[in-house]
Design a protein around this motif. Structure first.
Motif: not given
Lengths: 114, 115
Positions: A16-17, A61-64, A78-81, A110-114
């Motif tokens: 969500g971030q 993606l549209e969120r990007f 990058l949104s609404s991850l 490197r992106l990590t989404v938790l």
């Protein structure tokens, strides 16, 4: 060292971030590209800018979203991850945008989404 | 549309023996082809590129590739593998279908070098 810099190297965030990835191209290069590398999709082109203008869009993606600034550095927002956005994001640059131009890659974020 | 197919996902060789990484391409145009290497936790480094000049292309670190139009192939070779060659290798084609030169990557070949 390719001359392309990317910050940050690592990013850990929650679902969500929103995050911003930054790229500085090689001196003199006008084209900037963003690519995503993930285990399931491999290396995929996201978007290209040339001298401040969007040139081409790929599987973004549209969120990007992205932009290239007057000093030619670029940012990928990058949104609404989501968990599936976890990946290595590369920036590349080249002098022009012809098929023979070499694209030089940065070290990646490197992106990590938790 | 352009595409590349890397025929082996994993290749294992012994140090000092030849390396062959296979790549076939598909393109409606005269292609621009590249090989990139990615060492663990590193970015992508250009090994060599073909842009319709000489069909045998020499790259860095002793690698070379031969463009064969009749076979639509662009295989990467090296006469003698070193331990430092262990990495993932990507065959890449530049998209010429529009006003862009975005890169289209193969799925990669992971090269292991045994002592």
């Amino acid at each position: 060292d390719s001359g392309v810099t990317q910050t940050p190297k690592h990013l850990i965030t929650a679902t969500g971030q929103r995050v911003t990835l930054r790229c500085s191209p090689r001196s003199g290069d006008l084209s900037v590209y963003w690519y995503q590398q993930s285990l399931d999709q491999g290396l995929q082109f996201l978007i290209q800018y040339y001298n401040g203008e969007e040139r081409a869009k790929g599987n973004i993606l549209e969120r990007f979203s992205a932009q290239q600034f007057p000093d030619l550095h670029s940012e990928l927002n990058l949104s609404s991850l989501e968990l599936g956005d976890s990946a290595l994001y590369f920036c590349a640059s080249s002098v022009e945008w012809t098929a023979t131009d070499t694209q030089y890659f940065g070290p990646g974020t490197r992106l990590t989404v938790l | 549309a352009q595409s590349v197919t890397q025929l082996d996902s994993h290749v294992s060789v012994s140090e000092g023996t030849p390396v062959l990484l296979r790549c076939n391409y598909s393109s409606s145009y005269s292609p621009s082809l590249f090989w990139y290497v990615q060492h663990p936790n590193k970015g992508l480094q250009l090994l060599l590129k073909y842009t319709s000049a000489a069909t045998l292309v020499k790259g860095i670190n002793g690698f070379e590739a031969e463009f064969k139009k009749s076979e639509t192939s662009f295989h990467l070779t090296k006469p003698s593998a070193h331990m430092s060659d262990a990495a993932e290798y990507f065959c890449v084609v530049s998209d010429r279908s529009g006003a862009t030169n975005k890169l289209i990557f193969g799925t990669g070949t992971l090269l292991a070098v045994q002592p």
